[in-house]
Design a protein around this motif. Structure first.
Motif, PDB file in Angstrom:
ATOM      1  N   PHE A 108       0.823  -1.199   0.000  1.00  0.00           N
ATOM      2  CA  PHE A 108       0.000   0.000   0.000  1.00  0.00           C
ATOM      3  C   PHE A 108       0.863   1.257   0.000  1.00  0.00           C
ATOM      4  CE2 PHE A 108      -2.268  -3.208   2.652  1.00  0.00           C
ATOM      5  CZ  PHE A 108      -3.251  -3.524   1.732  1.00  0.00           C
ATOM      6  N   ASP A 109       0.502   2.216  -0.871  1.00  0.00           N
ATOM      7  CA  ASP A 109       1.143   3.526  -0.737  1.00  0.00           C
ATOM      8  C   ASP A 109       0.363   4.330   0.295  1.00  0.00           C
ATOM      9  OD1 ASP A 109      -1.124   4.682  -1.934  1.00  0.00           O
ATOM     10  OD2 ASP A 109      -0.228   4.614  -3.936  1.00  0.00           O
ATOM     11  N   GLU A 110       0.824   5.556   0.568  1.00  0.00           N
ATOM     12  CA  GLU A 110       0.228   6.317   1.664  1.00  0.00           C
ATOM     13  C   GLU A 110      -1.242   6.622   1.414  1.00  0.00           C
ATOM     14  OE1 GLU A 110       1.036  10.335   4.368  1.00  0.00           O
ATOM     15  OE2 GLU A 110       2.258   9.931   2.586  1.00  0.00           O
ATOM     16  N   ALA A 111      -1.602   6.982   0.183  1.00  0.00           N
ATOM     17  CA  ALA A 111      -2.999   7.307  -0.118  1.00  0.00           C
ATOM     18  C   ALA A 111      -3.895   6.091   0.089  1.00  0.00           C
ATOM     19  CB  ALA A 111      -3.123   7.821  -1.546  1.00  0.00           C
ATOM     20  N   GLU A 112      -3.440   4.925  -0.377  1.00  0.00           N
ATOM     21  CA  GLU A 112      -4.231   3.709  -0.218  1.00  0.00           C
ATOM     22  C   GLU A 112      -4.358   3.326   1.253  1.00  0.00           C
ATOM     23  OE1 GLU A 112      -3.108   1.452  -4.397  1.00  0.00           O
ATOM     24  OE2 GLU A 112      -1.777   1.279  -2.662  1.00  0.00           O
ATOM     25  N   PHE A 113      -3.237   3.437   1.963  1.00  0.00           N
ATOM     26  CA  PHE A 113      -3.261   3.065   3.377  1.00  0.00           C
ATOM     27  C   PHE A 113      -4.236   3.933   4.164  1.00  0.00           C
ATOM     28  CE2 PHE A 113      -1.590   3.746   7.694  1.00  0.00           C
ATOM     29  CZ  PHE A 113      -1.724   2.447   8.174  1.00  0.00           C
ATOM     30  N   GLU A 114      -4.231   5.250   3.913  1.00  0.00           N
ATOM     31  CA  GLU A 114      -5.147   6.137   4.636  1.00  0.00           C
ATOM     32  C   GLU A 114      -6.601   5.852   4.253  1.00  0.00           C
ATOM     33  OE1 GLU A 114      -4.471   8.061   7.071  1.00  0.00           O
ATOM     34  OE2 GLU A 114      -2.294   7.897   6.983  1.00  0.00           O
ATOM     35  N   ALA A 115      -6.845   5.503   2.989  1.00  0.00           N
ATOM     36  CA  ALA A 115      -8.207   5.149   2.584  1.00  0.00           C
ATOM     37  C   ALA A 115      -8.680   3.894   3.317  1.00  0.00           C
ATOM     38  CB  ALA A 115      -8.270   4.935   1.079  1.00  0.00           C
ATOM     39  N   ILE A 116      -7.782   2.917   3.468  1.00  0.00           N
ATOM     40  CA  ILE A 116      -8.143   1.693   4.183  1.00  0.00           C
ATOM     41  C   ILE A 116      -8.422   1.997   5.653  1.00  0.00           C
ATOM     42  CG2 ILE A 116      -7.266  -0.541   4.950  1.00  0.00           C
ATOM     43  CD1 ILE A 116      -5.705  -0.626   2.265  1.00  0.00           C
ATOM     44  N   GLN A 117      -7.568   2.805   6.256  1.00  0.00           N
ATOM     45  CA  GLN A 117      -7.788   3.190   7.646  1.00  0.00           C
ATOM     46  C   GLN A 117      -9.115   3.933   7.808  1.00  0.00           C
ATOM     47  OE1 GLN A 117      -6.004   1.474   9.540  1.00  0.00           O
ATOM     48  NE2 GLN A 117      -4.301   2.679  10.322  1.00  0.00           N
ATOM     49  N   GLY A 118      -9.434   4.781   6.823  1.00  0.00           N
ATOM     50  CA  GLY A 118     -10.705   5.491   6.869  1.00  0.00           C
ATOM     51  C   GLY A 118     -11.887   4.552   6.815  1.00  0.00           C
ATOM     52  N   ARG A 119     -11.788   3.511   6.002  1.00  0.00           N
ATOM     53  CA  ARG A 119     -12.885   2.559   5.898  1.00  0.00           C
ATOM     54  C   ARG A 119     -13.088   1.803   7.206  1.00  0.00           C
ATOM     55  NH1 ARG A 119     -14.281  -0.903   0.994  1.00  0.00           N
ATOM     56  NH2 ARG A 119     -16.260  -0.500   2.047  1.00  0.00           N
ATOM     57  N   PHE A 120     -11.987   1.439   7.874  1.00  0.00           N
ATOM     58  CA  PHE A 120     -12.134   0.782   9.168  1.00  0.00           C
ATOM     59  C   PHE A 120     -12.735   1.724  10.204  1.00  0.00           C
ATOM     60  CE2 PHE A 120      -9.214  -2.417   7.457  1.00  0.00           C
ATOM     61  CZ  PHE A 120      -9.852  -3.567   7.889  1.00  0.00           C
TER      62      PHE A 120
END
Length: 658
Positions: A108-120
């Motif tokens: 995961f790059d930073e944008a993807e990682f933050e999107a995943i964290q947002g979904r959780f």
């Protein structure tokens, strides 16, 4: 008959593992992680050993369930097991894995990682935290939201519930306009404007923009956005068709129409009594009601409109709305309007009294409507009772088989592995853990299989869960009502006590059954958020007042302090309280409304309603919960009278409404 029995030892181990883990002081029954702090190791390790033993079962459903209950370090859970576990409310803590994956230069790059964290964060309803993560994604790679539709949905919910709807609506409308022009087409997977994927994106963007504008009070703009979203809703409905054997979720088109009608019909969203009776509201109904697919989605709107129209004596408008609801529409809306028009004609409020029979017959014959309006209409027609097909006693026979754990030996269930697994909760003393697994499997099971599970729940004393299960299968498409289902849906626990205290209070036993079933679903220890306790859901102050009246009347003393969880104490005081209301209000239906809404409110509503008879007065009550309560109790009481006391539902309702 075939047998669904599986290997006893391995299967028994699964249920034993559940009970052992539940007994651990720091471990809840659904805990699955390996890192719970301060947890006694022995109990968890014992439970894990039981689940490991259950992996040897010959039943594939049992093996999946056991794997889902094990900590990740002990089980390589297959996809089917993960699906079942998720449906039962168990979610693995991937958030503990993701930070390490990102820090170690993982996928995961930073944008993807933050999107995943947002979904959780959204999954935890932590919308402000989710929005903080999503804003970082917007800065780094905003097109992620247009490539991943579900993430876009989570972003919309976060904007709405974190109080940033103004910013979110502007952003979503900008994206929707750009997609319509093909601005992002072909860029990193963004669809071209004439594709179905683009239509789905545009629907989501317009729909959530409408929700955000509505939240901020921009009603006209919100209606425009929902109307625009309607054009693209079919694309998402084609992508997500309803599942087999279960009621479909409200379609995207119906969701938009619900918002449009709710805003078009209300003068002021903060008022409970404000429906416009002008051409604008009727124009909205004429435009959108014919486009509704499932009328149960808009039933709350049509019910509130009926309340306002009856209270305002707007019979012509009531007739106009009735004509817009097509014959065969699901739900009770058409039957409700037909019955109300029939009563208005019968009483000389509207039209020709001779027309009343036409309306009553339309309500009586509406197979999709609730028994309340159908039975009321039948009682006005005097043309014979409604008949429920089937033989008496079949539900009792099912419960007897459930009591002896003989269901799997008696019936060749189509889903033998699932039924063996689910019925095992009851034969192994683990009924308290069964409900999440029953709901996970219910969608694929047949109605006879669900009946067997409902009977097992009842034999285990889990009356509330059995009623919820019966209600679910009775809502299935093309379901046909049967006496067996009615008996499962209207069981008779505490029969001796209910009949005894009903006779003591001089009220009909079927009416007390209706109250208890509606108030508590026969769960003696239940407590409401407002503090009501027990089978008849008494407030402590009300119970103490009834006890004091009993003492003053010379009836003797009651044990102090009052234990309202005790079945006999609760039924005695609850039936006495209803008798007290009946003596003061002189009508059972009005007394029931007071039981729920309070006698002071009911008298105020009566003054506002004028001289309307009880059944029409009940439709004007300001609180929807109280209106529904009266209908639910009366429907249940009529069913009990019909099923167990050799009366017709029509006779009961006719007598109650005199």
């Amino acid at each position: 008959m075939g047998s669904c029995q599986t290997e006893g030892g391995a299967d028994a181990a699964f249920y034993r593992g559940l009970t052992v883990r539940a007994a651990a002081p720091e471990a809840g029954p659904f805990a699955r992680d390996d890192s719970a702090p301060n947890e006694p190791g022995a109990d968890r390790e014992d439970a894990a050993r039981y689940f490991m033993e259950a992996l040897k079962s010959k039943n594939p459903v049992m093996r999946e369930a056991a794997a889902a209950e094990l900590p990740p370090r002990l089980a390589a859970v297959n996809p089917a097991g993960e699906i079942l576990a998720e449906a039962a409310g168990r979610v693995m803590r991937w958030t503990e894995v993701l930070p390490a994956a990102y820090e170690d230069g993982g996928p995961f790059d930073e944008a993807e990682f933050e999107a995943i964290q947002g979904r959780f964060a959204v999954a935890r309803s932590a919308f402000a935290a989710a929005l903080r993560h999503f804003k970082i994604t917007q800065e780094k790679d905003p097109l992620i939201f247009l490539r991943h539709h579900e993430t876009l949905t989570d972003l919309g919910r976060s904007f709405q519930f974190a109080g940033s709807g103004g910013d979110g609506s502007r952003l979503f409308q900008e994206w929707e306009a750009a997609i319509a022009l093909g601005a992002f087409a072909g860029e990193n997977g963004i669809p071209a404007p004439d594709t179905e994927d683009a239509a789905i994106l545009r629907y989501r963007l317009l729909y959530f923009s409408g929700r955000m504008e509505r939240q901020w009070g921009n009603v006209s703009r919100a209606i425009e956005l929902f109307d625009a979203a309607l054009e693209f809703a079919p694309a998402l409905e084609r992508r997500n068709p309803p599942g087999q054997g279960v009621p479909p979720l409200p379609g995207q088109s119906d969701a938009c129409i619900w918002y449009i009608l709710s805003m078009s019909l209300r003068q002021d969203g903060a008022r409970q009594d404000g429906f416009r009776q002008n051409g604008t509201a009727l124009d909205a109904l004429e435009k959108y009601l014919p486009r509704v697919r499932r009328y149960t989605v808009v039933e709350d709107i049509l019910e509130e409109l009926a309340r306002s129209l009856v209270a305002g004596r707007k019979w012509e408008t009531l007739r106009a709305v009735y004509e817009l609801i097509p014959p065969g529409a699901d739900g009770s809306s058409r039957a409700r309007y037909a019955y109300l028009l029939g009563r208005a004609a019968e009483l000389g409020y509207y039209g020709n009294p001779a027309e009343s029979g036409i309306f009553f017959r339309a309500a009586r014959n509406d197979a999709s409507a609730s028994l309340y309006y159908r039975a009321l209409a039948a009682s006005r027609l005097g043309e014979g009772p409604l008949e429920i097909p089937g033989e008496a006693g079949e539900a009792a026979a099912l419960r007897a088989l459930a009591k002896n754990h003989a269901l799997t030996r008696t019936y060749a269930f189509p889903h033998r592995a699932e039924m063996s697994f689910l019925l095992g909760f009851f034969s192994h003393g683990a009924a308290e853990f069964a409900w999440p697994w029953i709901t996970a499997c219910a969608g694929k099971l047949t109605i006879p299989e669900l009946r067997a599970l409902a009977a097992s729940l009842q034999e285990a004393g889990r009356w509330d869960e059995s009623l919820r299960l019966a209600a679910a299968w009775m809502e299935r498409k093309d379901y046909a009502l049967s006496r067996t289902d009615m008996e499962l849906y209207h069981p008779r626990p505490f029969r001796e006590e209910i009949e005894t205290y009903a006779a003591r209070a001089k009220i009909d036993p079927w009416l007390l059954y209706g109250i208890v079933r509606t108030e508590s679903a026969f769960m003696p220890a239940i407590r409401s958020s407002s503090g009501a306790i027990g089978l008849t859901q008494l407030m402590t102050e009300t119970a103490e007042e009834m006890a004091a009246r009993y003492r003053r009347s010379g009836g003797g003393e009651l044990e102090e302090p009052l234990d309202l969880v005790r079945v006999d104490t609760n039924l005695f005081l609850g039936s006495a309280y209803f008798r007290h209301l009946l003596d003061r209000l002189e009508n059972p239906l009005v007394s029931l409304l007071a039981y729920n809404g309070g006698i002071t409110r009911v008298r105020r509503w009566q003054r506002a309603a004028g001289d309307l008879p009880p059944d029409l007065f009940a439709e004007t009550v300001a609180f929807r919960e109280t209106r529904a309560y009266g209908r639910r109790v009366f429907s249940a009481a009529a069913a009990y009278a019909y099923l167990y006391y050799a009366l017709t539902m029509e006779d009961v309702l006719s007598d109650i409404l005199k």
